[in-house]
Design a protein around this motif. Structure first.
Motif, PDB file in Angstrom:
ATOM      1  N   ASN A 191     -41.165  32.158-115.417  1.00  0.00           N
ATOM      2  CA  ASN A 191     -41.730  31.606-116.225  1.00  0.00           C
ATOM      3  C   ASN A 191     -42.050  30.444-115.745  1.00  0.00           C
ATOM      4  O   ASN A 191     -43.401  29.639-117.411  1.00  0.00           O
ATOM      5  N   ASP A 192     -42.845  30.021-114.910  1.00  0.00           N
ATOM      6  CA  ASP A 192     -43.184  28.970-114.818  1.00  0.00           C
ATOM      7  C   ASP A 192     -45.539  29.345-114.779  1.00  0.00           C
ATOM      8  O   ASP A 192     -45.472  27.954-114.582  1.00  0.00           O
ATOM      9  N   ASP A 224     -29.467  12.690 -91.707  1.00  0.00           N
ATOM     10  CA  ASP A 224     -30.501  11.932 -90.649  1.00  0.00           C
ATOM     11  C   ASP A 224     -31.807  12.935 -90.566  1.00  0.00           C
ATOM     12  O   ASP A 224     -32.826  11.771 -90.073  1.00  0.00           O
ATOM     13  N   GLN A 225     -31.656  13.863 -91.658  1.00  0.00           N
ATOM     14  CA  GLN A 225     -33.842  13.998 -92.857  1.00  0.00           C
ATOM     15  C   GLN A 225     -33.410  14.479 -93.366  1.00  0.00           C
ATOM     16  O   GLN A 225     -32.546  14.823 -93.711  1.00  0.00           O
ATOM     17  N   ILE A 226     -34.912  13.843 -94.545  1.00  0.00           N
ATOM     18  CA  ILE A 226     -34.545  14.718 -95.419  1.00  0.00           C
ATOM     19  C   ILE A 226     -35.554  15.409 -96.105  1.00  0.00           C
ATOM     20  O   ILE A 226     -37.132  14.144 -95.439  1.00  0.00           O
ATOM     21  N   TYR A 227     -35.795  16.223 -96.428  1.00  0.00           N
ATOM     22  CA  TYR A 227     -37.173  16.958 -97.279  1.00  0.00           C
ATOM     23  C   TYR A 227     -37.154  16.430 -98.357  1.00  0.00           C
ATOM     24  O   TYR A 227     -35.830  16.929 -99.226  1.00  0.00           O
ATOM     25  N   HIS A 228     -37.930  16.220 -98.861  1.00  0.00           N
ATOM     26  CA  HIS A 228     -37.642  15.045-100.163  1.00  0.00           C
ATOM     27  C   HIS A 228     -39.244  16.110-100.765  1.00  0.00           C
ATOM     28  O   HIS A 228     -40.512  15.877-100.775  1.00  0.00           O
ATOM     29  N   LEU A 229     -38.707  17.074-101.842  1.00  0.00           N
ATOM     30  CA  LEU A 229     -39.203  18.014-102.341  1.00  0.00           C
ATOM     31  C   LEU A 229     -39.286  17.830-104.135  1.00  0.00           C
ATOM     32  O   LEU A 229     -40.124  18.857-104.622  1.00  0.00           O
ATOM     33  N   ALA A 230     -38.545  17.367-104.619  1.00  0.00           N
ATOM     34  CA  ALA A 230     -37.928  17.205-105.779  1.00  0.00           C
ATOM     35  C   ALA A 230     -39.160  16.817-106.778  1.00  0.00           C
ATOM     36  O   ALA A 230     -39.038  15.813-106.868  1.00  0.00           O
ATOM     37  N   CYS A 231     -39.886  17.678-107.772  1.00  0.00           N
ATOM     38  CA  CYS A 231     -40.478  17.357-108.380  1.00  0.00           C
ATOM     39  C   CYS A 231     -41.237  18.894-109.083  1.00  0.00           C
ATOM     40  O   CYS A 231     -41.057  19.598-108.432  1.00  0.00           O
ATOM     41  N   PRO A 232     -41.673  18.879-110.134  1.00  0.00           N
ATOM     42  CA  PRO A 232     -41.768  20.356-111.056  1.00  0.00           C
ATOM     43  C   PRO A 232     -44.138  20.547-109.669  1.00  0.00           C
ATOM     44  O   PRO A 232     -44.259  19.462-109.984  1.00  0.00           O
ATOM     45  N   HIS A 238     -23.465  18.091 -81.742  1.00  0.00           N
ATOM     46  CA  HIS A 238     -24.199  16.363 -81.839  1.00  0.00           C
ATOM     47  C   HIS A 238     -25.374  17.388 -81.715  1.00  0.00           C
ATOM     48  O   HIS A 238     -27.102  16.827 -81.582  1.00  0.00           O
ATOM     49  N   ARG A 239     -26.248  19.075 -81.984  1.00  0.00           N
ATOM     50  CA  ARG A 239     -27.250  19.089 -81.992  1.00  0.00           C
ATOM     51  C   ARG A 239     -27.584  19.509 -83.531  1.00  0.00           C
ATOM     52  O   ARG A 239     -28.136  20.047 -84.494  1.00  0.00           O
ATOM     53  N   ARG A 240     -26.487  19.219 -84.804  1.00  0.00           N
ATOM     54  CA  ARG A 240     -26.045  20.089 -85.821  1.00  0.00           C
ATOM     55  C   ARG A 240     -26.835  18.215 -86.911  1.00  0.00           C
ATOM     56  O   ARG A 240     -25.553  17.254 -86.023  1.00  0.00           O
ATOM     57  N   LYS A 241     -27.927  19.018 -87.460  1.00  0.00           N
ATOM     58  CA  LYS A 241     -28.080  17.069 -88.464  1.00  0.00           C
ATOM     59  C   LYS A 241     -27.644  17.848 -89.822  1.00  0.00           C
ATOM     60  O   LYS A 241     -27.824  18.473 -90.103  1.00  0.00           O
ATOM     61  N   LYS A 242     -27.020  16.278 -90.078  1.00  0.00           N
ATOM     62  CA  LYS A 242     -27.514  16.092 -91.744  1.00  0.00           C
ATOM     63  C   LYS A 242     -28.512  16.073 -92.513  1.00  0.00           C
ATOM     64  O   LYS A 242     -29.414  15.658 -92.155  1.00  0.00           O
ATOM     65  N   ILE A 243     -29.107  17.390 -92.930  1.00  0.00           N
ATOM     66  CA  ILE A 243     -29.992  17.364 -94.005  1.00  0.00           C
ATOM     67  C   ILE A 243     -30.671  17.245 -95.266  1.00  0.00           C
ATOM     68  O   ILE A 243     -29.035  18.222 -95.948  1.00  0.00           O
ATOM     69  N   LEU A 244     -31.202  16.229 -96.290  1.00  0.00           N
ATOM     70  CA  LEU A 244     -30.585  16.004 -97.298  1.00  0.00           C
ATOM     71  C   LEU A 244     -32.017  16.595 -98.020  1.00  0.00           C
ATOM     72  O   LEU A 244     -33.143  17.391 -97.581  1.00  0.00           O
ATOM     73  N   VAL A 245     -31.747  17.886 -98.661  1.00  0.00           N
ATOM     74  CA  VAL A 245     -32.895  18.865 -99.290  1.00  0.00           C
ATOM     75  C   VAL A 245     -32.918  17.948-100.782  1.00  0.00           C
ATOM     76  O   VAL A 245     -32.353  19.079-101.350  1.00  0.00           O
ATOM     77  N   THR A 246     -34.121  17.263-101.343  1.00  0.00           N
ATOM     78  CA  THR A 246     -34.372  17.348-102.746  1.00  0.00           C
ATOM     79  C   THR A 246     -34.929  18.313-104.090  1.00  0.00           C
ATOM     80  O   THR A 246     -35.767  18.994-102.948  1.00  0.00           O
ATOM     81  N   GLY A 247     -34.784  19.036-104.431  1.00  0.00           N
ATOM     82  CA  GLY A 247     -35.625  19.694-105.182  1.00  0.00           C
ATOM     83  C   GLY A 247     -35.345  21.303-104.317  1.00  0.00           C
ATOM     84  O   GLY A 247     -36.285  21.901-104.288  1.00  0.00           O
ATOM     85  N   ASN A 251     -31.676  18.141-110.224  1.00  0.00           N
ATOM     86  CA  ASN A 251     -31.691  18.304-110.836  1.00  0.00           C
ATOM     87  C   ASN A 251     -31.708  18.838-112.052  1.00  0.00           C
ATOM     88  O   ASN A 251     -31.373  19.039-113.349  1.00  0.00           O
ATOM     89  N   PHE A 252     -32.344  20.299-111.725  1.00  0.00           N
ATOM     90  CA  PHE A 252     -32.006  21.824-112.250  1.00  0.00           C
ATOM     91  C   PHE A 252     -33.142  21.742-113.507  1.00  0.00           C
ATOM     92  O   PHE A 252     -33.050  22.860-113.793  1.00  0.00           O
ATOM     93  N   PHE A 253     -33.613  21.290-113.101  1.00  0.00           N
ATOM     94  CA  PHE A 253     -35.518  20.760-114.283  1.00  0.00           C
ATOM     95  C   PHE A 253     -36.287  22.229-113.809  1.00  0.00           C
ATOM     96  O   PHE A 253     -35.975  22.949-115.223  1.00  0.00           O
ATOM     97  N   THR A 254     -36.610  23.104-113.326  1.00  0.00           N
ATOM     98  CA  THR A 254     -36.891  23.709-112.843  1.00  0.00           C
ATOM     99  C   THR A 254     -36.792  24.738-111.752  1.00  0.00           C
ATOM    100  O   THR A 254     -36.769  26.096-111.038  1.00  0.00           O
TER     101      THR A 254
END
Ligand code: NAD
Ligand code: UDP
Ligand code: UDP
Length: 404
Positions: free
Chosen positions: A260-261, A145-153, A77-86, A111-114
């Motif tokens: 190289n960023d 349950d949660q989404i951290y949406h980071l995907a973006c160069p 009940h404490r373990r969340k399903k978390i999506l991290v984009t990027g 997508n492994f762009f950076t």
């Protein structure tokens, strides 16, 4: 009978195969578990951030003997399903470390762009970890349950490499993640940026400042993309009741920045360590304020798990001119590099410093790592990267794509 043996295999043998030590974890008393977990967590967090070399020895699984990182075991009940984009990028991979160490189930979509697989390779065989190679501009089905949406160069040369793609990532990508959040009733956090303030006429920048952004310059694909992404977040909140969080991140640095960023911290360190000229763009009077990545990760986590849903600046107000910063990195690396002044880049914001009153008041958050402490860790990291690579030619001004 068959059912009984099935259960024995399911509950005893499989967990044992999945992760050595799983059964002994189950048998620990809660008190011992807490004490041990604290030590374990501190120990592993320190290893993750301080010692990339040691970490890489943890990350060499073979099919028969996977080396699996040990993390906390949370009850269902404490373990969340978390999506991290990027999640395979610089910030994302450190956030994944924190969430995994806490015992959650983490799915990285990248997508492994950076980003790089090696940033999350140490989690690859952990039963709580999944990696999905996917571009967020395409729809995505998942139950979380949660989404951290980071995907973006995030670095200027990277996001300018394909400006239209950067726009699609911030707009179509954020729309898809909001559609997903709405469908599964997940809370979603967007990593917006101090760039939404543009070249600010107010200093320091607080969240109620609307910004001064050029809509058609070289930085616009990123700045305006993030501004639309913020608008989408608040529109989904108003119209569909989606639970949203918006972090406005100021310049962040640390291990796992892409060599190289082309961002200033990685460029100066890599140049100084190789005794190459340190390249300051323009007169070097423009300012930035730098935060260490572990502080940012703590701030993102605090924001996600707090009730406040207004935009929140996350940054360290310690402000430098780029001229001063070059001298500072030169001193910390004991380098003899020449400091070389190049042409100013278009639309380079002249000053930037976060007002972090909101984060302090609402999240009880403020940065803990000084710029010097953070720089020393990052210098050690890049020294190891250089030892491996031999030589690195940093990405210069106007470069619109990574060199490697
Ligand atoms: P990064 O480039 O290291 O990470 C971005 C990740 O997103 C990479 O792994 C990349 O492969 C992935 N990605 C890019 N486009 C994608 C797409 N269309 N589909 C799926 N994955 C995609 O950058 P970072 O510094 O880790 O930045 C992470 C987030 O934080 C970004 O949203 C950025 O805008 C924000 N941010 C970072 C800073 C900073 O100083 N690092 C400052 C402000 C905002
Ligand atoms: N979407 C998605 N995953 C989901 C739900 C939606 O990727 O689980 C996408 C969907 O394809 C659409 C976007 O999110 O492009 C916005 O979805 P929403 O339901 O808000 O809008 P609609 O589909 O009604 O246009
Ligand atoms: N910069 C610099 N030399 C470099 C790279 C960057 O002087 O080799 C300057 C750049 O012009 C900007 C500041 O450093 O004023 C921060 O640049 P960065 O790309 O790290 O981040 P951003 O401009 O997005 O804040």
């Amino acid at each position: 009978m068959i059912l009984f043996f099935g259960m024995v295999i399911g509950y005893v043998v499989v967990p044992f195969m999945i992760r050595p030590g799983y059964l002994s974890d189950l048998m620990k008393s809660p008190e011992t578990e807490m004490v041990n977990e604290r030590h374990l967590t501190d120990d592993i967090t320190a290893r993750l951030i301080d010692n990339q070399k040691l970490l890489s020895t943890q990350s060499l699984p073979t099919a028969r003997t996977p080396n699996i990182m040990t993390s906390k075991t949370l009850s269902d009940h404490r373990r969340k399903k978390i999506l991290v984009t990027g999640g395979a990028g610089f910030v994302g991979s450190h956030l994944v470390d924190k969430l995994m160490m806490e015992g959650h189930e983490v799915t990285v979509v990248d997508n492994f762009f950076t980003g790089q697989k090696r940033n999350v390779a140490h989690w690859m065989h952990h039963p709580n970890f999944s990696l999905v190679v996917h571009d967020v501009i395409e729809p995505l089905m998942a139950e979380v349950d949660q989404i951290y949406h980071l995907a973006c160069p995030a670095s200027p040369p990277h996001y300018q490499f394909n400006a239209v793609k950067t726009l699609k990532t911030s707009t179509m990508g954020t729309l898809n993640m909001l559609g997903l959040a709405k469908r599964v009733k997940a809370r979603i956090l967007l990593t917006s940026t101090s760039e939404i303030y543009g070249d600010p006429q107010v200093h320091p920048q607080a969240e109620d400042y609307w910004g001064n952004v050029n809509p058609i310059g070289p930085r616009s694909c990123y700045d305006e993309g993030k501004r639309v992404a913020e608008t989408m977040m608040y529109s989904y909140k108003e119209q569909s009741g989606v639970e949203i969080r918006v972090a406005r991140i100021f310049n962040t640095f640390g291990p796992r920045m892409h060599p190289n960023d082309g961002r200033v911290v990685s460029n100066f360190i890599i140049q100084a360590l190789q005794e190459k000229p340190m390249t300051v763009y323009g007169e070097g009077d423009q300012t930035r304020s730098f935060q260490y990545v572990s502080d940012l990760v703590d701030g993102l986590h605090a924001l996600m798990n707090n009730d406040y849903d207004g935009p929140v600046n996350l940054g360290n107000p310690d402000e430098f001119t780029m001229k001063e910063f070059a001298q500072y990195v030169k001193k910390l690396t004991n380098s003899k590099s020449e400091i070389r002044f190049l042409d100013k880049t278009t639309d380079d914001p002249s000053k930037r410093r976060p007002d972090i009153t909101t984060a302090k008041m609402r999240l009880n958050w403020e940065p803990k790592v000084t710029v010097e402490q953070g720089l020393r860790k990052t210098i050690d990291y890049f020294q190891q990267v250089l030892d491996e690579a031999g030589e690195i030619i940093p990405t210069g001004p106007g470069a619109s794509k990574p060199q490697n």
